[in-house]
Scaffold this active site. Structure first.
Site, short mmCIF file in Angstrom:
data_model
loop_
_atom_site.label_atom_id
_atom_site.label_comp_id
_atom_site.label_asym_id
_atom_site.label_seq_id
_atom_site.Cartn_x
_atom_site.Cartn_y
_atom_site.Cartn_z
N THR A 1 -3.25 -0.88 -2.01
CA THR A 1 -2.97 -0.50 -3.40
C THR A 1 -4.24 -0.25 -4.19
OG1 THR A 1 -0.91 -1.76 -3.36
CG2 THR A 1 -1.81 -1.24 -5.51
N THR B 1 -2.38 -5.73 0.11
CA THR B 1 -1.97 -7.13 -0.01
C THR B 1 -0.86 -7.53 0.95
OG1 THR B 1 -0.42 -6.57 -1.79
CG2 THR B 1 -2.65 -7.23 -2.43
N ASP B 2 -0.10 -6.58 1.47
CA ASP B 2 1.07 -6.94 2.29
C ASP B 2 0.68 -7.69 3.56
OD1 ASP B 2 2.61 -5.72 0.40
OD2 ASP B 2 3.55 -4.28 1.75
#
Length: 333
Positions: free
Chosen positions: A12, A86-87
């Site tokens: 992101t 971040t996942d």
């Protein structure tokens, strides 16, 4: 402070609008241009790849691991920052931590809001990561996010979209960033680092199977049939399942599959309390309990053990070594 190398992998923090949603698009130089530099820090950028982190593969993660080691081979480098989606950040950070043998810090960061957002968190997170990489030593691999510093081991994404996205629910906070400095609140307990693994042509398959009411061995057996060399069983409570799943675990281990046992509960350790299919029986069947590590990082520990080579007994020993640094459990209020 000194020279920091930023390894850009997408996520992101590097994402722009694609017409129907956001996706990684910017290179590392563009990401770096969004953030101020801490005083005295200079930056070199390595553009490794630019993908949304759910798309990462074991090959991506092993490439990142080797790149970190190559960067740290230069004694003039003061530290490393990895910008990452971040996942799966918690997985990549833990893999690097398991093999990290250097006093210099490797700091992972990212953002919950896309590049260029008026209320974006990426620039602040990146500044904090650079400051942390430049000023800390001997803490292993870290995650800097939302003004907080976390040890890679045990830290998971706890918020899907909120800015304060990461925490270790079973331990106290490692550190904070504020007023231009990093305050370290505790020292993480880490095992001896594992040797750097080779790059396999085909990485071993490691699957995650969750238990639930009405759960049966079908998915676990399907994973074995699909060629899984490792399985993480996500039990209920303190790591419990059923007698039927115990039998399936025993059969999988007899067939050379490495099985780890974690829990779907957010905080606290896997604990041998219950029989009749509980953790008592699963551990007796050969499953390796993962302490307070949850499924994504337990899977990385299994993967690292498999990549270490050797027979089933040697791999189980490596897995136990990788899991050995639990330390006292401090459940957050």
């Amino acid at each position: 402070m000194g020279r920091i190398v930023v390894i850009s992998t997408g996520g992101t923090i590097a994402s722009r609008w694609q017409g129907s949603g956001f996706a990684a698009d910017a290179d590392g130089a563009e990401v770096m241009a969004t953030a101020p530099l801490p005083e005295g820090v200079t930056v070199d950028v390595v553009d490794l790849f630019s993908v949304n982190s759910p798309r990462l593969t074991t090959a991506h993660q092993l490439t990142l691991l080797r790149t970190v080691h190559e960067v740290l081979a230069d004694p003039e480098v003061e530290g490393v920052v990895v910008t990452h989606g971040t996942d799966t950040l918690e997985e990549s950070a833990f893999l690097v931590d398991l093999h990290h043998h250097d006093a210099r810090s490797v700091v992972f960061t990212g953002s919950q809001r896309p590049m260029g957002a008026a209320d974006g968190d990426g620039p602040g997170n990146l500044y904090d990561a650079l400051l942390t990489a430049a000023t800390t030593r001997g803490l292993g691999v870290l995650i800097a996010f939302a003004g907080r510093v976390h040890a890679a081991r045990g830290t998971v994404k706890t918020q899907a979209v909120a800015l304060d996205a990461f925490a270790d629910p079973s331990k106290e906070l490692l550190g904070k960033v504020g007023f231009g400095k990093v305050t370290v609140l505790r020292n993480p307990v880490r095992p001896d680092p594992l040797p750097l693994p080779a790059m396999p042509e085909l990485p071993p398959r490691v699957d995650v199977v969750m238990h639930h009411a009405d759960g049966d061995p079908v998915l676990l057996n399907a994973a074995v049939a699909a060629g899984a060399r490792g399985i993480v069983l996500v039990g209920t409570g303190a790591g419990n399942a059923t007698p039927e799943i115990v039998d399936a675990v025993k059969a999988a281990i007899a067939g050379g599959v490495l099985v780890a046992l974690t829990t779907r509960v957010g905080a606290g350790p896997v604990t041998e309390i219950y029989t009749h299919g509980g953790a008592v029986d699963l551990v007796a069947a050969g499953a390796v309990p993962t302490g307070t590590l949850r499924a994504p990082q337990a899977r990385i520990a299994v993967l690292a053990a498999l990549l270490a080579g050797g027979g089933a007994a040697e791999q189980a020993g490596v897995l136990r070594q990788a899991l050995a640094a639990g330390g006292p459990v401090l459940v957050a209020a």
